[in-house]
Design a protein around this motif. Structure first.
Motif, PDB file in Angstrom:
ATOM      1  N   ARG A 124       0.829  -1.209   0.000  1.00  0.00           N
ATOM      2  CA  ARG A 124       0.000   0.000   0.000  1.00  0.00           C
ATOM      3  C   ARG A 124       0.864   1.261   0.000  1.00  0.00           C
ATOM      4  O   ARG A 124       1.825   1.381   0.744  1.00  0.00           O
ATOM      5  N   THR A 125       0.490   2.200  -0.869  1.00  0.00           N
ATOM      6  CA  THR A 125       1.187   3.489  -0.935  1.00  0.00           C
ATOM      7  C   THR A 125       0.162   4.594  -0.744  1.00  0.00           C
ATOM      8  O   THR A 125      -1.046   4.394  -0.927  1.00  0.00           O
ATOM      9  N   SER A 126       0.650   5.776  -0.415  1.00  0.00           N
ATOM     10  CA  SER A 126      -0.259   6.909  -0.250  1.00  0.00           C
ATOM     11  C   SER A 126      -0.788   7.332  -1.615  1.00  0.00           C
ATOM     12  O   SER A 126      -0.096   7.229  -2.625  1.00  0.00           O
ATOM     13  N   LEU A 127      -2.043   7.777  -1.627  1.00  0.00           N
ATOM     14  CA  LEU A 127      -2.660   8.212  -2.877  1.00  0.00           C
ATOM     15  C   LEU A 127      -2.330   9.667  -3.149  1.00  0.00           C
ATOM     16  O   LEU A 127      -2.155  10.471  -2.225  1.00  0.00           O
ATOM     17  N   SER A 128      -2.278  10.022  -4.422  1.00  0.00           N
ATOM     18  CA  SER A 128      -1.981  11.395  -4.825  1.00  0.00           C
ATOM     19  C   SER A 128      -3.064  11.870  -5.779  1.00  0.00           C
ATOM     20  O   SER A 128      -3.863  11.066  -6.284  1.00  0.00           O
ATOM     21  N   PRO A 129      -3.107  13.169  -6.084  1.00  0.00           N
ATOM     22  CA  PRO A 129      -4.062  13.651  -7.092  1.00  0.00           C
ATOM     23  C   PRO A 129      -3.910  12.927  -8.428  1.00  0.00           C
ATOM     24  O   PRO A 129      -4.893  12.716  -9.136  1.00  0.00           O
ATOM     25  N   ALA A 130      -2.681  12.517  -8.765  1.00  0.00           N
ATOM     26  CA  ALA A 130      -2.477  11.789 -10.020  1.00  0.00           C
ATOM     27  C   ALA A 130      -3.204  10.443 -10.001  1.00  0.00           C
ATOM     28  O   ALA A 130      -3.724   9.980 -11.030  1.00  0.00           O
ATOM     29  N   THR A 131      -3.257   9.809  -8.824  1.00  0.00           N
ATOM     30  CA  THR A 131      -3.976   8.543  -8.704  1.00  0.00           C
ATOM     31  C   THR A 131      -5.464   8.753  -8.974  1.00  0.00           C
ATOM     32  O   THR A 131      -6.109   7.955  -9.667  1.00  0.00           O
ATOM     33  N   LEU A 132      -6.016   9.839  -8.421  1.00  0.00           N
ATOM     34  CA  LEU A 132      -7.427  10.131  -8.650  1.00  0.00           C
ATOM     35  C   LEU A 132      -7.701  10.372 -10.128  1.00  0.00           C
ATOM     36  O   LEU A 132      -8.722   9.927 -10.672  1.00  0.00           O
ATOM     37  N   GLU A 133      -6.784  11.084 -10.791  1.00  0.00           N
ATOM     38  CA  GLU A 133      -6.960  11.340 -12.224  1.00  0.00           C
ATOM     39  C   GLU A 133      -6.926  10.041 -13.012  1.00  0.00           C
ATOM     40  O   GLU A 133      -7.636   9.891 -14.016  1.00  0.00           O
ATOM     41  N   ALA A 134      -6.101   9.098 -12.570  1.00  0.00           N
ATOM     42  CA  ALA A 134      -6.051   7.797 -13.247  1.00  0.00           C
ATOM     43  C   ALA A 134      -7.391   7.074 -13.106  1.00  0.00           C
ATOM     44  O   ALA A 134      -7.890   6.470 -14.064  1.00  0.00           O
ATOM     45  N   PHE A 135      -7.988   7.140 -11.911  1.00  0.00           N
ATOM     46  CA  PHE A 135      -9.308   6.542 -11.717  1.00  0.00           C
ATOM     47  C   PHE A 135     -10.338   7.204 -12.644  1.00  0.00           C
ATOM     48  O   PHE A 135     -11.138   6.520 -13.291  1.00  0.00           O
ATOM     49  N   ARG A 136     -10.312   8.537 -12.679  1.00  0.00           N
ATOM     50  CA  ARG A 136     -11.292   9.258 -13.507  1.00  0.00           C
ATOM     51  C   ARG A 136     -11.112   8.928 -14.984  1.00  0.00           C
ATOM     52  O   ARG A 136     -12.087   8.804 -15.735  1.00  0.00           O
ATOM     53  N   SER A 137      -9.870   8.796 -15.404  1.00  0.00           N
ATOM     54  CA  SER A 137      -9.597   8.457 -16.795  1.00  0.00           C
ATOM     55  C   SER A 137     -10.154   7.079 -17.140  1.00  0.00           C
ATOM     56  O   SER A 137     -10.712   6.869 -18.228  1.00  0.00           O
ATOM     57  N   SER A 138     -10.021   6.142 -16.203  1.00  0.00           N
ATOM     58  CA  SER A 138     -10.547   4.800 -16.468  1.00  0.00           C
ATOM     59  C   SER A 138     -12.067   4.829 -16.557  1.00  0.00           C
ATOM     60  O   SER A 138     -12.662   4.096 -17.360  1.00  0.00           O
TER      61      SER A 138
END
Length: 445
Positions: free
Chosen positions: A135-149
């Motif tokens: 497990r790693t900390s989430l970043s705004p980039a992670t959220l953008e990856a979710f939104r892109s999917s």
């Protein structure tokens, strides 16, 4: 499972108690747990064990300090307490149906988990251990990856239908819901709630498109709860609009109108609701009025939809989920609303114009709209044109797995009944029979 290990069945008198029925319908688990304790002798510690909850969590629910919103928890409660799925807005549970009959139940065809794990993959316990270890900390980039999917899921849903995508979407939803259980910075937590809400809505949409309405409602309701956690009223309006559209398909126009009215109330109470959102909601209102047969109110709602659309500015902060509502969509929905009222002569040129301008990659939309155009042509006695249009619709219809598309196809075929012996109708039927093996869920005429 040995009989001694099976969960105790709830008494029939409790399952038929109006108070229990109402508590389940509202998913008021404080009342459900209290009724289970007082009328079935299942105490909080037993509830916790059977539903895989902690005793403290059950105590907080009973005291009204915690609300249970997530689908995985609701499913565990249904299975642990043996509450029939329909009482909680779920599909029929596996334990309700003899195994030999499960395949005949449309709502039970989608298993939530594979029965066996392939030997080449780690088991769920190992997966959980590895998830903790990596497990790693989430970043705004992670959220953008979710939104892109999510955007990619919607694109593929338009092209091919959502049913083949559903296992991946549900898997991602469960992953995001698990992430919500950990402490995160407020901005990340807020983003995760929004992503989970969109994934739940998308899951509901795939069930709606497959005409599995109970499951669709359950996931739409979960999406509402998730959006409410972050007070995203525009998104709540969007979900309510989806539920309103479903109600028109279920021939419940009064419910459709009530849901879209609630959607408009949410949107108007939100800060920064854009004209495009309000235009889309007005068009859904027009659908509801048209299904009720109210001509004046349908025309009024159409007029408001166009008025709001004219207010759209180039720099409006539209949510991503409403970007589909462009000018061709406004025009075709206007035509469909007139068509629902029986105003075929008004509807036909609008739908035809929108079809010419519509994105060709949206196979499901093109199939829907072509069948609507064919219906309006047939309503005006234009048999040759109607059959030609419907024949053209078979190609996009066969390219997408959609029970709703199949339903529109069948409605048009039924409309042809008085003309079945006409050469042009016979030619369409021949083409239809060729396409039927390719069209998901179709029934041979």
């Amino acid at each position: 499972m040995p009989d001694a290990d099976r969960p105790q069945e709830l008494p029939a008198r409790l399952l038929t108690d109006p108070e229990m029925i109402n508590a389940c319908r509202l998913r008021d688990f404080a009342r459900v747990f209290r009724l289970v304790k007082t009328k079935a002798g299942i105490y909080p510690s037993m509830i916790a064990r059977r539903c895989e909850l902690t005793p403290s969590r059950v105590g907080e629910v009973i005291a009204g300090r915690r609300h249970l919103l997530h689908m995985d928890v609701i499913e565990r409660i249904a299975d642990g307490l043996r509450i029939p799925g329909h009482m909680l807005g779920l599909a029929r549970r596996s334990w309700e149906t003899p195994q030999a009959l499960v395949v005949t139940e449309r709502e039970a065809q989608q298993p939530s988990e594979p029965e066996e794990t392939p030997s080449s993959l780690p088991g769920p316990d190992v997966d959980s251990i590895l998830a903790v270890a990596t497990r790693t900390s989430l970043s705004p980039a992670t959220l953008e990856a979710f939104r892109s999917s999510i955007e990619d899921y919607w694109r593929r849903d338009n092209q091919h239908g959502g049913e083949p995508l559903r296992p991946a979407i549900v898997g991602q939803l469960r992953h995001v819901v698990e992430l919500l259980k950990e402490d995160r910075p407020p901005s990340i937590q807020h983003g995760l709630y929004g992503i989970a809400a969109e994934l739940a809505r998308l899951t509901g949409w795939t069930y709606f498109d497959a005409r599995q309405y109970n499951q669709a409602r359950a996931y739409f309701t979960e999406a509402l709860h998730l959006a409410k956690e972050i007070d995203d009223r525009q998104f709540m309006a969007n979900v309510l609009a989806c539920m309103s559209l479903q109600a028109t398909y279920q021939d419940k126009p009064a419910d459709s109108l009530a849901l879209v009215t609630a959607a408009q109330d949410q949107a108007r109470s939100a800060i920064g609701t854009t004209p495009r959102v309000l235009s889309m909601l007005s068009m859904r209102e027009a659908f509801a009025h048209a299904t009720l047969g109210s001509q004046a109110r349908t025309h009024e709602a159409i007029k408001e939809a166009h008025r709001q659309f004219e207010r759209i500015g180039q720099d409006d902060p539209d949510p991503a989920w409403v970007s589909y509502f462009d000018e061709p969509k406004l025009i075709v929905d206007t035509g469909i609303a007139h068509g629902r009222l029986g105003e075929a002569a008004t509807a036909e040129p609008l739908i035809a114009d929108a079809l010419r301008r519509e994105d060709h990659s949206n196979q499901r939309g093109r199939a829907f709209h072509a069948f609507w155009l064919a219906r309006t042509q047939l309503d005006q006695g234009k048999l040759d044109q109607a059959c030609h249009t419907a024949t053209q619709a078979l190609q996009p219809a066969s390219a997408v797995a959609s029970e709703r598309v199949s339903g529109h196809l069948k409605e048009f075929y039924d409309q042809l009944a008085p003309h079945r012996q006409e050469p042009v109708a016979l030619a369409f039927e021949a083409r239809l029979r060729e396409a039927l093996p390719l069209v998901s869920g179709s029934t041979r005429p």
